[in-house]
Design an enzyme around this catalytic site. Structure first.
Site, PDB file in Angstrom:
ATOM      1  N   ASP A   1      58.241  96.728 -21.078  1.00 56.18           N
ATOM      2  CA  ASP A   1      58.740  96.989 -22.428  1.00 56.18           C
ATOM      3  C   ASP A   1      57.896  96.326 -23.512  1.00 56.18           C
ATOM      4  O   ASP A   1      58.158  96.502 -24.703  1.00 56.18           O
ATOM      5  CB  ASP A   1      60.200  96.552 -22.565  1.00 56.18           C
ATOM      6  CG  ASP A   1      60.437  95.079 -22.263  1.00 56.18           C
ATOM      7  OD1 ASP A   1      59.446  94.367 -21.973  1.00 56.18           O
ATOM      8  OD2 ASP A   1      61.600  94.642 -22.306  1.00 56.18           O
TER       9      ASP A   1
ATOM     10  N   HIS B   1      70.243  97.810 -13.687  1.00 56.26           N
ATOM     11  CA  HIS B   1      71.645  97.404 -13.513  1.00 56.26           C
ATOM     12  C   HIS B   1      72.633  98.411 -14.080  1.00 56.26           C
ATOM     13  O   HIS B   1      73.772  98.489 -13.619  1.00 56.26           O
ATOM     14  CB  HIS B   1      71.875  96.038 -14.160  1.00 56.26           C
ATOM     15  CG  HIS B   1      71.062  94.954 -13.542  1.00 56.26           C
ATOM     16  ND1 HIS B   1      71.407  94.340 -12.357  1.00 56.26           N
ATOM     17  CD2 HIS B   1      69.896  94.380 -13.935  1.00 56.26           C
ATOM     18  CE1 HIS B   1      70.490  93.436 -12.043  1.00 56.26           C
ATOM     19  NE2 HIS B   1      69.561  93.450 -12.974  1.00 56.26           N
TER      20      HIS B   1
ATOM     21  N   HIS C   1      63.414  85.217  -8.924  1.00 56.08           N
ATOM     22  CA  HIS C   1      64.343  84.176  -9.411  1.00 56.08           C
ATOM     23  C   HIS C   1      64.155  82.943  -8.532  1.00 56.08           C
ATOM     24  O   HIS C   1      65.096  82.435  -7.919  1.00 56.08           O
ATOM     25  CB  HIS C   1      65.781  84.673  -9.381  1.00 56.08           C
ATOM     26  CG  HIS C   1      66.071  85.671 -10.467  1.00 56.08           C
ATOM     27  ND1 HIS C   1      66.156  85.310 -11.794  1.00 56.08           N
ATOM     28  CD2 HIS C   1      66.266  87.007 -10.421  1.00 56.08           C
ATOM     29  CE1 HIS C   1      66.409  86.397 -12.526  1.00 56.08           C
ATOM     30  NE2 HIS C   1      66.464  87.429 -11.722  1.00 56.08           N
TER      31      HIS C   1
ATOM     32  N   ASP D   1      64.770  97.137 -15.427  1.00 57.81           N
ATOM     33  CA  ASP D   1      65.730  96.026 -15.424  1.00 57.81           C
ATOM     34  C   ASP D   1      66.771  96.245 -16.525  1.00 57.81           C
ATOM     35  O   ASP D   1      67.200  95.306 -17.190  1.00 57.81           O
ATOM     36  CB  ASP D   1      65.010  94.682 -15.608  1.00 57.81           C
ATOM     37  CG  ASP D   1      65.867  93.488 -15.181  1.00 57.81           C
ATOM     38  OD1 ASP D   1      66.948  93.700 -14.600  1.00 57.81           O
ATOM     39  OD2 ASP D   1      65.459  92.339 -15.453  1.00 57.81           O
TER      40      ASP D   1
ATOM     41  N   HIS E   1      59.208  91.551 -22.422  1.00 57.81           N
ATOM     42  CA  HIS E   1      59.307  90.624 -21.288  1.00 57.81           C
ATOM     43  C   HIS E   1      57.943  90.031 -20.942  1.00 57.81           C
ATOM     44  O   HIS E   1      57.855  88.896 -20.461  1.00 57.81           O
ATOM     45  CB  HIS E   1      59.871  91.342 -20.060  1.00 57.81           C
ATOM     46  CG  HIS E   1      61.358  91.408 -20.024  1.00 57.81           C
ATOM     47  ND1 HIS E   1      62.082  92.301 -20.787  1.00 57.81           N
ATOM     48  CD2 HIS E   1      62.275  90.690 -19.315  1.00 57.81           C
ATOM     49  CE1 HIS E   1      63.371  92.138 -20.542  1.00 57.81           C
ATOM     50  NE2 HIS E   1      63.523  91.168 -19.647  1.00 57.81           N
TER      51      HIS E   1
END
Length: 379
Positions: free
Chosen positions: A243, A56, A190, A269, A246
């Site tokens: 990472d 993002h 999602h 992300d 998550h």
């Protein structure tokens, strides 16, 4: 220009080689030492440039800001972590914000920039499930329609190349079919989708899953859900945030062991807070977020994960050294696999004559010594 190392990643192995670049391309590759080199990296590893198809922002900038100089600064600086190809990623927001965001990316592509190549736009939302929205703002979640998506794609001048949606809310899979037949990769995420929903999504054109384990129905031996679909359907791509926060290191290993070396895709992300000093006030989709000591972003005052500050070279190290994923599978996940998913593997994701001269020189500890974006040294 001739770039040399005793460890160049070619054909799934490190070999001594000289890489000659010309006009942004790899002109030829020859045995090491035949000619004088312009840059000799000795025993340092040279690997293909990293491709991040779900990010993002960084350096205080977010794709949704829709501001050209912030985007240019991001592209110019992100090679410091080895990234040479990228999909700036939107987050669910109101139509005016998303329209401005995608139009800004298209304008920057048309008007010029330096650094990592923008390979398109990842349109994450707004066609998501309310229960599994994660940090996506609920007030902006919308019904999936081909008509609205066409308006966004028009504003983006055709540069939306990847979309995350919840397949169970795509009526008759109309948007999935439309995107998959118009050059847009459909990724399921999602989502409250069942295993059966996922199979139908794939049957209608979906070919990836967004940040597996996160923002989707969990695996259960009687109800496999989206995670079970990611495991069972091995020739569908699966993004995963590497990472170590998550997803547990063991879960990362499980994913790569099951998924294999050809369909796993490492993503960051990452949010605007990446590469920024600790502290500070940040937002995602208009909501306040805070960065923890673990590097995770959370909605302020909650435990809801909102994204990461992961760097791609760090993700590679976590996979190979901590999660004990075989190096070839770990490297594929941030090079050739995203390139194939985006259908740019004719020029991206591997080191061979005719490909773009996107190269990363790594220290033994995975720090980036130099990144070449289409033959240009960026550090």
């Amino acid at each position: 220009m001739i770039i040399r190392s005793r460890k160049v990643w070619i054909a799934g192995q490190f070999v001594p080689a000289d890489i000659e670049t010309e006009n942004g391309k790899i002109a030829e590759i020859r045995p090491c030492g035949e000619r004088e080199a312009d840059a000799d990296y000795g025993e340092k590893r040279i690997v293909p440039g990293f491709i991040d198809l779900h990010t993002h922002g960084s350096y205080g900038y977010d794709t949704n800001d829709g501001e050209p100089e912030g985007l240019r600064n991001w592209m110019r600086r992100i090679p410091e972590e080895g990234v040479t190809g990228i999909l700036p990623t939107t987050v669910t927001q109101m139509p005016d914000v998303l329209t401005k965001a995608v139009a800004n990316v298209a304008d920057v592509i048309e008007n010029g920039y330096e650094g990592a190549e923008i390979l398109g736009i990842h349109f994450e939302g707004p066609y998501l499930d309310m229960e599994y929205k994660g940090a996506q703002p609920p007030e902006a979640i919308a019904k999936a329609t081909v008509e609205q998506f066409e308006e966004y794609q028009k504003a983006a001048k055709g540069w939306i190349r990847y979309i995350t949606l919840a397949p169970e809310h795509d009526e008759n899979h109309a948007l999935t079919r439309y995107c998959s037949t118009h050059g847009v990769v459909v990724s399921m995420g999602h989502s409250a989708a069942t295993y059966e929903d996922a199979v139908m999504g794939i049957a209608n054109g979906a070919m990836s899953m967004t940040h597996v384990y996160n923002g989707m129905t969990r695996y259960h031996h009687r109800n496999p859900g989206l995670v079970g679909a990611a495991f069972r359907i091995r020739d569908v791509y699966g993004e995963i945030i590497c990472d170590g926060c998550h997803s547990h290191l063991a879960a990362l290993n499980n994913f790569f062991t099951i998924k294999g070396r050809d369909y796993s895709i490492m993503i960051t992300d990452s949010l605007r807070a990446k590469h920024c000093p600790p502290g500070g006030n940040y937002q995602l989709g208009g909501h306040d977020i805070e960065i923890g000591e673990d590097g995770l972003a959370r909605l302020k005052g909650t435990n809801t994960i909102a994204g990461s500050t992961l760097r791609m070279n760090r993700g590679l190290k976590i996979l190979a050294e901590d999660a004990m994923v075989p190096f070839d599978a770990a490297l594929n996940s941030c090079t050739i696999n995203p390139a194939r998913c985006l259908r740019v593997d004719d020029r991206k994701g591997w080191i061979a004559a005719g490909c773009d001269a996107d190269l990363v020189v790594l220290e033994d500890n995975y720090d980036v010594i130099q990144t070449y974006c289409r033959g240009r040294a960026m550090l």
